[in-house]
Scaffold this motif. Structure first.
Motif, PDB file in Angstrom:
ATOM      1  N   TYR A 185       0.655  -1.369   0.131  1.00  0.00           N
ATOM      2  CA  TYR A 185      -0.027  -0.027   0.410  1.00  0.00           C
ATOM      3  C   TYR A 185       1.517   1.240  -0.141  1.00  0.00           C
ATOM      4  CZ  TYR A 185      -3.552  -3.119   1.592  1.00  0.00           C
ATOM      5  OH  TYR A 185      -4.289  -4.592   1.795  1.00  0.00           O
ATOM      6  N   THR A 233       0.869   5.825   0.190  1.00  0.00           N
ATOM      7  CA  THR A 233      -0.005   6.997   1.133  1.00  0.00           C
ATOM      8  C   THR A 233       0.566   8.183   0.312  1.00  0.00           C
ATOM      9  OG1 THR A 233      -0.706   7.887   2.781  1.00  0.00           O
ATOM     10  CG2 THR A 233       1.140   6.840   2.546  1.00  0.00           C
ATOM     11  N   ASP A 242      -0.239  11.081   1.794  1.00  0.00           N
ATOM     12  CA  ASP A 242      -1.064  12.223   2.868  1.00  0.00           C
ATOM     13  C   ASP A 242      -0.584  12.134   4.524  1.00  0.00           C
ATOM     14  OD1 ASP A 242      -2.706  10.124   2.951  1.00  0.00           O
ATOM     15  OD2 ASP A 242      -4.646  11.003   2.980  1.00  0.00           O
ATOM     16  N   LYS A 280      -2.512   9.088   6.007  1.00  0.00           N
ATOM     17  CA  LYS A 280      -4.024   9.187   6.854  1.00  0.00           C
ATOM     18  C   LYS A 280      -5.512   8.514   6.114  1.00  0.00           C
ATOM     19  CE  LYS A 280      -4.020  14.362   7.515  1.00  0.00           C
ATOM     20  NZ  LYS A 280      -4.688  15.613   7.217  1.00  0.00           N
ATOM     21  N   SER A 281      -4.565   7.996   4.355  1.00  0.00           N
ATOM     22  CA  SER A 281      -5.539   7.483   3.614  1.00  0.00           C
ATOM     23  C   SER A 281      -4.637   5.828   2.878  1.00  0.00           C
ATOM     24  CB  SER A 281      -6.384   7.614   2.527  1.00  0.00           C
ATOM     25  OG  SER A 281      -5.644   8.472   1.645  1.00  0.00           O
ATOM     26  N   TRP A 282      -4.931   5.203   2.503  1.00  0.00           N
ATOM     27  CA  TRP A 282      -3.916   4.302   1.523  1.00  0.00           C
ATOM     28  C   TRP A 282      -4.409   3.774   0.524  1.00  0.00           C
ATOM     29  CZ3 TRP A 282       1.178   3.947   3.728  1.00  0.00           C
ATOM     30  CH2 TRP A 282       1.342   4.093   4.819  1.00  0.00           C
ATOM     31  N   LYS A 283      -3.851   3.115  -0.710  1.00  0.00           N
ATOM     32  CA  LYS A 283      -4.136   2.863  -1.834  1.00  0.00           C
ATOM     33  C   LYS A 283      -3.423   1.755  -1.764  1.00  0.00           C
ATOM     34  CE  LYS A 283      -4.196   4.435  -6.769  1.00  0.00           C
ATOM     35  NZ  LYS A 283      -4.019   5.080  -7.523  1.00  0.00           N
TER      36      LYS A 283
END
Length: 209
Positions: A16, A18, A20, A23-26
């Protein structure tokens, strides 16, 4: 980037990323190759990184990124010594694999008849392998973590994570020539401990946990 250790057919071998600060993961990588078990990830710089997986058919598996972890593809080395029967690496500390400078990379093994250190001078394209004094006694013993202060001076730690008090061999080793030769270090108060990770501090001292 962060890495999930687990078998690919169980949908657990994942990477994964990030953008940011966490704060969020892809999800950016989920290998379509069966029996991939990711163990460790390291980056030479903000763009170039490498991930190590356990052997398949006695061949260690690598993936690389050249764009900061946005995309990953399999790295097929030009030369890579075969793994020994049952040889593998340990994922617990994410430090069985380490890099230094712009191109150097090492990883350490266990579970087989001997614990070894693999070294590449060109980001994993070509590999050499070196013996260490550590002799694994079962599938839970070997070298767990490795770190280099520069391209020559390194340290490795290990033992038996399942039953550390009964591991009778040395579990701390150092090298002065890039991993080609390793010396056992006598540390009486650490001889029967599970040593899971090692790193170099900014003051040039080794920190072991």
């Amino acid at each position: 980037c962060i890495m999930s250790a687990g078998l690919s057919q169980n949908n657990l071998a994942r990477i994964y990323r990030t953008d940011d600060g966490g704060k969020s993961w892809k999800l950016v990588f989920n290998p379509d190759l069966s029996n991939v078990f990711l163990n460790a990830m390291s980056f030479w710089d903000e763009k170039n990184g490498i991930v190590l997986a356990d052997p398949i058919d006695q061949e260690f598996i690598f993936f690389k990124t050249e764009d900061g972890g946005h995309t990953w593809k399999r790295l097929i080395p030009h030369t890579l010594p075969l793994a020994l029967p049952n040889e593998a690496v340990f994922a617990a500390s994410n430090s069985c694999l380490t890099v230094h400078g712009a191109q150097h990379v090492w990883f350490a093994t266990g579970r087989a008849s001997s614990a070894r250190v693999f070294y590449s001078y060109d980001r994993g394209c070509n590999w050499e392998v070196y013996e260490t004094p550590l002799q694994p006694i079962n599938s839970s013993s070997g070298i767990f973590s490795i770190a280099f202060r520069n391209e020559l001076e390194g340290i490795a730690v290990g033992g038996d994570y399942a039953d550390p008090s009964h591991f009778s061999g040395a579990n701390i080793f150092t090298t002065q020539n890039g991993g080609r030769h390793w010396q056992s270090e006598a540390c009486q108060n650490l001889a029967e401990l599970y040593l899971s990770s090692v790193t170099w501090t900014s003051e040039g001292e080794a920190m072991i946990i």
